[in-house]
Design a protein around this motif. Structure first.
Motif, PDB file in Angstrom:
ATOM      1  N   GLU A   1      25.279  14.765  61.541  1.00  0.00           N
ATOM      2  CA  GLU A   1      26.321  15.785  61.688  1.00  0.00           C
ATOM      3  C   GLU A   1      26.123  16.592  62.978  1.00  0.00           C
ATOM      4  N   ARG A   2      24.858  16.819  63.296  1.00  0.00           N
ATOM      5  CA  ARG A   2      24.504  17.569  64.488  1.00  0.00           C
ATOM      6  C   ARG A   2      25.058  16.889  65.741  1.00  0.00           C
TER       7      ARG A   2
ATOM      8  N   ALA B   1      27.690  14.766  65.655  1.00  0.00           N
ATOM      9  CA  ALA B   1      29.100  14.380  65.509  1.00  0.00           C
ATOM     10  C   ALA B   1      29.944  15.145  66.513  1.00  0.00           C
TER      11      ALA B   1
ATOM     12  N   SER C   1      31.525  18.801  65.982  1.00  0.00           N
ATOM     13  CA  SER C   1      30.960  19.490  64.826  1.00  0.00           C
ATOM     14  C   SER C   1      30.705  20.954  65.156  1.00  0.00           C
ATOM     15  N   GLN C   2      31.136  21.826  64.242  1.00  0.00           N
ATOM     16  CA  GLN C   2      30.941  23.262  64.501  1.00  0.00           C
ATOM     17  C   GLN C   2      29.553  23.714  64.063  1.00  0.00           C
ATOM     18  N   TYR C   3      28.803  22.801  63.439  1.00  0.00           N
ATOM     19  CA  TYR C   3      27.508  23.208  62.876  1.00  0.00           C
ATOM     20  C   TYR C   3      26.312  22.738  63.694  1.00  0.00           C
ATOM     21  N   GLY C   4      26.588  21.995  64.777  1.00  0.00           N
ATOM     22  CA  GLY C   4      25.520  21.362  65.540  1.00  0.00           C
ATOM     23  C   GLY C   4      24.353  22.274  65.864  1.00  0.00           C
TER      24      GLY C   4
END
Ligand SMILES: Nc1ncnc2c1ncn2[C@@H]1O[C@H](COP(=O)(O)OP(=O)(O)O)[C@@H](O)[C@H]1O
Ligand SMILES: O=c1ccn([C@@H]2O[C@H](COP(=O)(O)OP(=O)(O)O)[C@@H](O)[C@H]2O)c(=O)[nH]1
Ligand SMILES: [Mg+2]
Length: 195
Positions: free
Chosen positions: A45-46, A48, A51-54
């Protein structure tokens, strides 16, 4: 009454390097449970795009601290919902009280915890294994400094979760400081008796 089938979930816990991922691959091969590594999903996810959460994930991983459950749980549930399987190994989760509470809330009527596999392994062996893994893993947390924090987080935040599941009689504890095949012999016994 809903007739929808619940997902069966086996949580797999243990310190960093205890052998969770290694055993999950063997279980997936032998028993058909789909392996979902929470840490691996976060690492993906980091990276992706968009991604807003990286950054948030990055920081937690390097610090050995734990990502908020809303992020982790949604990644796990997405995998489960997109799968044709009904049985899952959730590797490296729930790691703290926030994880546990978030999971319980999000999965009520969706999943049931069938068992918790707990790989017990002495800290020095865990650290040694992660340092060797670090030679090739490219992971930002397989270094001495992050490992110190990961071991502390495991002790302070994850062990209470193992103890919570012990009280519910859901824990199968397996000694992890043996060869992968020896460990797997005990894992097989657990899966042979799963209900
Ligand atoms: N039983 C074992 N004996 C020796 N080395 C192991 C064993 N199980 C795993 N390893 C190695 O130790 C490292 C950590 O294992 P891994 O399965 O990734 O653990 P975890 O997911 O708990 O961090 C890896 O490099 C792996 O190849
Ligand atoms: O549910 C999870 C699983 C992992 N992590 C983060 O991801 C890191 C690596 O987890 P992983 O399970 O991949 O490590 P392992 O224990 O297998 O070495 C952890 O230290 C945490 O920072 C997290 O925040 N929540
Ligand atoms: Mg792992």
């Amino acid at each position: 009454m809903s007739s929808k089938k619940l997902f069966n979930v086996v949580f797999v816990l243990g310190g960093p390097g205890a052998g969770k991922g290694t055993q999950c691959e063997k279980i997936q091969e032998t028993f058909g449970y789909q392996h979902l590594s929470a840490g691996e999903l976060l690492r993906q996810e980091r990276l992706a795009p968009g991604s807003q959460y990286g950054e948030e994930i990055d920081k937690h991983i390097k610090d050995g601290s734990i990502v908020p459950v809303s992020i982790t749980c949604s990644l796990l549930l997405r995998e489960m919902r997109n799968s044709s399987k009904n049985n899952f190994l959730v590797d490296g989760f729930p790691r703290n009280q926030d994880n546990l509470e978030g999971w319980n809330k999000e999965t009520e009527g969706v999943a049931r915890v069938q068992r918790v596999l707990f790989f017990n392994c002495p800290d020095d062996i865990c650290v040694e294994r992660c340092l060797s893994r670090g030679l090739t893993s490219g992971r930002t947390d397989d270094n001495a400094e992050s490992l110190k924090k990961r071991i502390q987080t495991y002790r302070d935040s994850t062990m209470p979760i193992v103890d919570h599941f012990r009280k519910l009689n859901l824990v199968s504890e397996i000694q992890g400081d043996r060869s992968p095949n020896e460990v797997f012999e005990d894992v097989k016994k657990v899966f042979a008796s799963l209900k």
